[in-house]
Motif scaffolding. Structure first.
Motif, PDB file in Angstrom:
ATOM      1  N   ASN A 887       0.804  -1.227   0.000  1.00  0.00           N
ATOM      2  CA  ASN A 887       0.000   0.000   0.000  1.00  0.00           C
ATOM      3  C   ASN A 887       0.837   1.278   0.000  1.00  0.00           C
ATOM      4  O   ASN A 887       0.471   2.273   0.621  1.00  0.00           O
ATOM      5  N   ILE A 888       1.972   1.230  -0.701  1.00  0.00           N
ATOM      6  CA  ILE A 888       2.827   2.422  -0.753  1.00  0.00           C
ATOM      7  C   ILE A 888       2.071   3.590  -1.376  1.00  0.00           C
ATOM      8  O   ILE A 888       2.144   4.725  -0.890  1.00  0.00           O
ATOM      9  N   MET A 889       1.337   3.317  -2.449  1.00  0.00           N
ATOM     10  CA  MET A 889       0.596   4.398  -3.097  1.00  0.00           C
ATOM     11  C   MET A 889      -0.507   4.934  -2.171  1.00  0.00           C
ATOM     12  O   MET A 889      -0.796   6.131  -2.161  1.00  0.00           O
ATOM     13  N   ILE A 927      10.181   4.784  -5.960  1.00  0.00           N
ATOM     14  CA  ILE A 927       8.751   4.530  -6.095  1.00  0.00           C
ATOM     15  C   ILE A 927       8.234   5.361  -7.277  1.00  0.00           C
ATOM     16  O   ILE A 927       8.440   6.571  -7.293  1.00  0.00           O
ATOM     17  N   PRO A 928       7.588   4.738  -8.258  1.00  0.00           N
ATOM     18  CA  PRO A 928       7.223   5.472  -9.479  1.00  0.00           C
ATOM     19  C   PRO A 928       6.315   6.674  -9.197  1.00  0.00           C
ATOM     20  O   PRO A 928       5.576   6.716  -8.209  1.00  0.00           O
ATOM     21  N   PHE A 929       6.367   7.637 -10.107  1.00  0.00           N
ATOM     22  CA  PHE A 929       5.441   8.761 -10.072  1.00  0.00           C
ATOM     23  C   PHE A 929       4.020   8.247 -10.265  1.00  0.00           C
ATOM     24  O   PHE A 929       3.781   7.322 -11.049  1.00  0.00           O
ATOM     25  N   ASP A 930       3.076   8.843  -9.565  1.00  0.00           N
ATOM     26  CA  ASP A 930       1.675   8.539  -9.791  1.00  0.00           C
ATOM     27  C   ASP A 930       0.864   9.795  -9.474  1.00  0.00           C
ATOM     28  O   ASP A 930       1.405  10.812  -9.043  1.00  0.00           O
ATOM     29  N   ASN A 931      -0.438   9.724  -9.693  1.00  0.00           N
ATOM     30  CA  ASN A 931      -1.274  10.928  -9.592  1.00  0.00           C
ATOM     31  C   ASN A 931      -1.395  11.467  -8.174  1.00  0.00           C
ATOM     32  O   ASN A 931      -1.825  12.605  -7.988  1.00  0.00           O
ATOM     33  N   SER A 954       7.957  19.810 -12.308  1.00  0.00           N
ATOM     34  CA  SER A 954       8.786  19.620 -13.501  1.00  0.00           C
ATOM     35  C   SER A 954       9.121  18.150 -13.718  1.00  0.00           C
ATOM     36  O   SER A 954       9.073  17.646 -14.849  1.00  0.00           O
ATOM     37  N   ASP A 955       9.461  17.465 -12.632  1.00  0.00           N
ATOM     38  CA  ASP A 955       9.782  16.034 -12.745  1.00  0.00           C
ATOM     39  C   ASP A 955       8.567  15.240 -13.208  1.00  0.00           C
ATOM     40  O   ASP A 955       8.684  14.335 -14.049  1.00  0.00           O
ATOM     41  N   MET A 956       7.414  15.565 -12.667  1.00  0.00           N
ATOM     42  CA  MET A 956       6.207  14.835 -13.043  1.00  0.00           C
ATOM     43  C   MET A 956       5.811  15.145 -14.489  1.00  0.00           C
ATOM     44  O   MET A 956       5.364  14.254 -15.218  1.00  0.00           O
ATOM     45  N   ARG A 984      -5.560  10.075 -20.338  1.00  0.00           N
ATOM     46  CA  ARG A 984      -5.357  10.296 -18.910  1.00  0.00           C
ATOM     47  C   ARG A 984      -4.093  11.130 -18.676  1.00  0.00           C
ATOM     48  O   ARG A 984      -4.079  12.036 -17.837  1.00  0.00           O
ATOM     49  N   GLU A 985      -3.031  10.835 -19.411  1.00  0.00           N
ATOM     50  CA  GLU A 985      -1.797  11.612 -19.269  1.00  0.00           C
ATOM     51  C   GLU A 985      -1.985  13.056 -19.721  1.00  0.00           C
ATOM     52  O   GLU A 985      -1.417  13.976 -19.141  1.00  0.00           O
TER      53      GLU A 985
END
Length: 1021
Positions: A887-889, A927-931, A954-956, A984-985
């Motif tokens: 459950n990291i996200m 940990i990957p980028f997410d919304n 900027s990174d996102m 979505r992107e």
């Protein structure tokens, strides 16, 4: 070479062991891993009872290793070390298996030349080390699971039959057969996969003792399958089933105490075996003696299951299915709680059910009116009968789950062209062609061949694949070949391109294995015989398992571990590939130089390459994430809490933390899925460590098997009713509390949809259920509507626990559970970290966010109590299932939610600190980028941390740019599959531009807008 060959062979076998042991010891996980590992380590450390069908021998051996742990926190490490050593021994026996099979091809007059000896030993080392560094085997080798020990049994029994082959014509040769039988019996106490080596063993025996003929081969195959069937379906359940007949006859028929029949049966069986052994010796019946002795040693090995009954009778805290009598043990061994699946003949997924019939009885122990022991039929196992027009041979598409049905239709390309009238409805029966298409496309290609190629060609990444070109496919590293199947690889975005689990072997292990297959097949009579032995092992531990498992689509995890035996067999052929190359080169250069050169090149090109590619994503060193996950859950709870969990990964790490390391034993973990069993409900009534028993209205006789399994909700009350009264109504045995179903069966029913639980406002504040600052938000009762048409036994049990708790103990629900498991209570949740607390404060869900937030409480938990097990360490590998399963996200999202609440309260410094803490512990480099990070950007701007917001934005934006660049680069046949994600992107980009406006970052916004406009313009042109 003859005088030295045996010594060198033994030394190099131990060298292979040492290489594997060091590799696995350096890369094993230092604590419990995900999935079943926490449960297995827990059952071993405390000699407790795990899930069916149990693994008692694993439990005993693992307990021995755990004894050497200097303190409880090292118990998992020692069990993991057991797996590492078992796997290393597997490699050693694989080496000796390859050299045995290879040597037979090069021995002349009992001698083997130096060059041939070097080639044979080189083949053994290359094949053994290739398996050492293979993806699937390495994964299981470094965690406390049964598959490492199971692989060792497979390796040893296959090696043992080859040892028998060496001395088959000598006196006492059959002792090797007896040893194999004993090992087979022992392996039942670990895992049944080892039994699939039986046909290969029978063929080694047949080829040694008989000249092969067509009829002889068919007979040997038939005999091997009979032996396999006798053990799997005869000995394993049959011995216990006959014991149940004796038990029933003696207890119910003769009035004897419980277990008398089992004791008489055991004595009779032992006496019969002793008499038969004596008879075979006196009358020189060698075959009979071998068969009976084999049966006896199998039974001795199988007797490890006595540990399950003994420990269950002691009622340990973890006692799954409570198999403490012969009837429950039989159910336990047959894995009846998991249901059946059709294999040879059965229904399609959309077959209408026409009836439900009662099958075998379910016996439970009781006392009769005279106080005598008695087995009583509590219920009968129900079974659906389906419209026979929807039956088929070899049924592959059988699950009626809506998600599975969608995937059946996708993988099987099901066409609606076979209508069948069922009452007033037309149902389209799938064709047998679609059935086979699903078998080949999903069960064989996706769920076996894909895994095979992971191990011998390369792996795209460790993200689970349910279809599509981005995740979990096999790759080769040869770009133009990969692009033919997986689309443009040049534009692949960094999140996927840079994954440690992206490993490419350029087909080298696969090609070497193919060379080995052709070499062995064409290596004369001896080679051809051994080829079919290895092929049998390869097929029965591969394709046969595919057929037997009959897996439905969308499995909860990748299942490559089930086919490790098949990959073991292919590793033998990789070794033979060295001989194939040697055989080719020795005619073109000196034989000894050819043997050395081929061995060296193959060592570097195959196991060397596999080790280099696989090391970083198989190294679990320093990772304590699973334990940290469990601690976070437990430390979210107040003392003496009741914590509802659901699935395996939601529960097993917590069991490990409590049972093994003694962390927060005051908390009672209640797994909602297990509450469907009467045995588990009854266990909740007992004290466990520092956790008091849970009072319930439903007594043991009210939850017996078959009683109140399914309770229809009938709206007979128009106004809300007290939940405790509703539970009493359901618990009543009055005829008036039941309704009759269409099939004529009477079920207890729930008499209304509106229920409430009263609240003592002063009590909930004084005992800490509600924080003092929230006292004004307390409602006078919890009131909700039940939306389900049926409540199941576990639903009723959850309501019963809540109704009887009377706000005495804190009640929590795991954040990892689905909303359906909250049973309508989610509007009364308070987020307290990794769990929602049930509180008398009503909060309307917003943006999929559940529960009230008390910022001071949540800040303390997230800032001071939570850890993430070293995930931030650059040297610690974070695989995809840790990202998803722990459950990291969700944690990220809740950190963002807390920051928002703190900003709302004007506590900007705390908002910045809590976001910084999250970004430190769960960095985007790991940990990957997410919304959820959109919320961080917004809250950083709100808190005045503009520079941090700008960097993150900027990174996102760059991540979105790379993804869109990839999507737009794909050819149409691939791009269409990503249309929704592309949109979505684009929405993410629009939100980022809006956030730049919000932060008054005009220059940043203009730069981003120009960048994305140029991207789209380029592809339009």
């Amino acid at each position: 070479m003859k005088s030295n060959y045996k010594l060198v062979n033994n030394v190099l076998g131990w060298l292979a062991f040492a290489v594997a042991a060091i590799t696995y010891a350096l890369t094993m996980e230092p604590s419990a891993s995900l999935w079943d590992c926490g449960e297995f380590i827990t059952s071993a450390n405390g000699l407790q009872v795990g899930h069916p069908p149990g693994a008692p021998l694993f439990m005993i051996i693992a307990r021995f290793f755990a004894l050497f742990a200097p303190d409880p926190s090292y118990a998992a490490l020692m069990v993991n070390l057991m797996s590492a050593l078992a796997s290393a021994f597997t490699i050693m026996f694989l080496f000796w298996t390859i050299t045995h099979l290879a040597k037979k091809l090069f021995v002349k007059d009992g001698e083997i030349s130096l060059a041939n000896g070097v080639a044979v030993l080189g083949a053994g080392m290359v094949g053994a080390l290739a398996y050492t560094f293979s993806d699937t085997f390495w994964f299981s080798a470094v965690e406390g699971e049964v598959y490492a020990l199971s692989s060792l049994f497979t390796a040893v029994v296959f090696w043992a039959i080859l040892k028998w082959e060496n001395v088959a014509d000598e006196k006492y040769a059959n002792r090797w057969i007896i040893l194999i039988a004993y090992l087979m019996g022992l392996s039942i106490g670990v895992h049944l996969l080892n039994l699939l080596a039986i046909p290969a063993i029978v063929f080694v025996y047949y080829f040694k003792k008989h000249e092969p003929t067509r009829n002889g081969i068919l007979a040997a195959l038939g005999i091997s399958l009979v032996i396999l069937g006798v053990i799997m379906y005869g000995i394993i359940p049959g011995v216990i089933k006959i014991a149940s007949w004796f038990e029933l006859a003696f207890v119910n028929g003769l009035g004897a105490p419980f277990k008398t029949g089992v004791l008489v049966y055991a004595i009779s069986l032992i006496a019969l075996m002793v008499w038969t052994i004596n008879y075979s010796i006196k009358h020189n019946k060698v075959i009979l003696n071998t068969i009976v002795t084999s049966f006896i040693v199998i039974m001795i090995g199988y007797s490890s299951f006595a540990m399950i009954v003994i420990r269950s009778s002691a009622n340990p805290p973890m006692d799954e299915n409570n198999p403490d009598d012969v009837f429950s043990l039989l159910s336990y061994l047959n894995r009846e709680q998991y249901g059946d699946r059709p294999l040879v003949f059965g229904e399609y997924y959309n077959a209408p059910a026409v009836d439900m019939v009662e099958t075998k009885p379910v016996y439970i122990q009781k006392k009769d009116k005279n106080g005598k022991d008695k087995y009583v039929i509590a219920s009968y196992k129900p079974k659906y009968e389906f419209d026979s027009r929807f039956n088929t041979i070899f049924p592959r598409m059988y699950s009626s789950n809506a998600g599975h049905v969608r995937d059946y239709e996708y993988w099987g390309n099901v066409k609606k062209n076979n209508p069948i009238q069922v009452g007033d409805e037309v149902i389209y029966k799938p064709s047998f062609g679609s059935n086979l298409r699903f078998f080949f496309s999903y069960q064989f290609n996706h769920m076996y061949w894909r895994y095979f190629m992971w191990n011998f060609a390369g792996r795209q990444n460790d993200i689970q694949n349910h279809g599509g070109i981005r995740h979990g496919n096999w790759i080769s590293g040869i770009q133009f070949l990969d692009e033919m199947r997986l689309g443009n690889q040049d534009k692949l975005y960094s999140e996927l391109k840079n994954k440690k689990s992206r490993n490419a072997y350029f087909f080298l292990p696969f090609i070497l294995g193919l060379i080995g297959i052709f070499f062995q097949l064409n290596a004369g009579k001896k080679g051809k015989k051994d080829f079919w032995v290895v092929m049998l092992l390869f097929l029965l531990t591969g394709l046969a398992i595919v057929v037997y498992l009959n897996q439905y689509p969308h499995q909860p995890r990748e299942r490559d571990y089930a086919y490790a035996g098949s990959f073991y067999a292919f590793a033998i052929w990789i070794g033979f590939g060295v001989l194939g190359l040697y055989n080719f080169l020795k005619n073109k250069m000196p034989a000894l130089a050819s043997a050395g050169l081929v061995t060296l090149i193959c060592l570097i090109a195959v196991p060397g390459l596999m080790a280099q590619q696989n090391w970083d994503d198989h190294d679990r060193g320093g990772r304590y994430a699973t334990l940290a996950y469990a601690k976070n859950y437990l430390n979210s709870c107040d003392p003496n809490a009741i914590l509802f969990t659901y699935g395996d990964n939601d529960t097993f790490p917590l069991w490990y933390a409590q049972e093994v390391e003694g962390i927060r034993r005051d908390i009672r973990i209640v797994n909602i899925s297990l509450l469907a069993g009467d045995w588990y409900i009854n266990q909740m009534r007992r004290k466990a460590y520092d956790s008091e028993l849970i009072p319930m209205t439903l007594t043991a006789d009210k939850v017996e098997p078959g009683i109140r399994d399914q309770v229809p909700v009938v709206e007979r009350l128009s106004k809300p009713e007290l939940l405790s009264e509703m539970i009493k109504f359901v618990a009543s045995d009055n005829e008036a509390t039941t309704v009759e179903t269409q099939s004529g069966k009477k079920l207890h029913y729930f008499p209304g949809r509106k229920v409430y639980v009263p609240v003592d406002s002063s009590k909930v504040v004084s005992n800490g259920t509600v924080q003092p600052e929230d006292a004004g938000l307390v409602v006078d009762k919890l009131e909700w509507n039940i939306k389900k048409s049926y409540l199941y036994k576990n639903d009723i049990a959850v309501y019963d626990i809540i109704a009887n708790n009377n706000w005495e103990r804190p009640i929590y629900f795991s954040v990892g559970m689905g909303v359906d498991s909250f049973l309508g209570l989610e509007k009364y949740f308070q987020l307290e970290g990794a769990a929602y607390r049930l509180v008398p404060i009503e909060t309307k869900p917003q943006r999929n966010e559940l529960g009230h937030v008390n910022t001071e409480l949540l800040y303390d938990n997230y800032m001071n109590k939570f850890t993430f097990g070293g995930l931030k360490d650059p040297d610690v590998h974070v695989d995809q299932f840790h990202i998803l399963t722990v459950n990291i996200m969700s944690f990220r999202a809740n950190y963002s939610r807390l920051a928002s609440a703190l900003n709302d309260e004007g506590k900007k410094d705390k908002a910045i600190k809590i976001m910084d803490r999250c970004m430190e512990e769960l960095p985007t480099s790991k940990i990957p980028f997410d919304n959820t990070l959109i919320g961080f950007i917004q809250e950083y701007y709100r808190a005045g941390a503009t520079d941090k917001a700008n960097v993150l934005l900027s990174d996102m934006a760059q991540q979105s740019y790379d993804k869109l660049n990839y999507f737009l680069s794909l050819e149409s046949q691939y791009a269409n599959a990503f249309r929704a994600e592309q949109e979505r992107e684009i929405r993410v980009v629009q939100m980022l531009l809006g956030l730049a406006d919000m932060g008054e970052q005009t220059k940043l916004r203009e730069d981003l807008q120009l960048k994305f406009e140029m991207l789209f313009k380029t592809f339009v042109e």
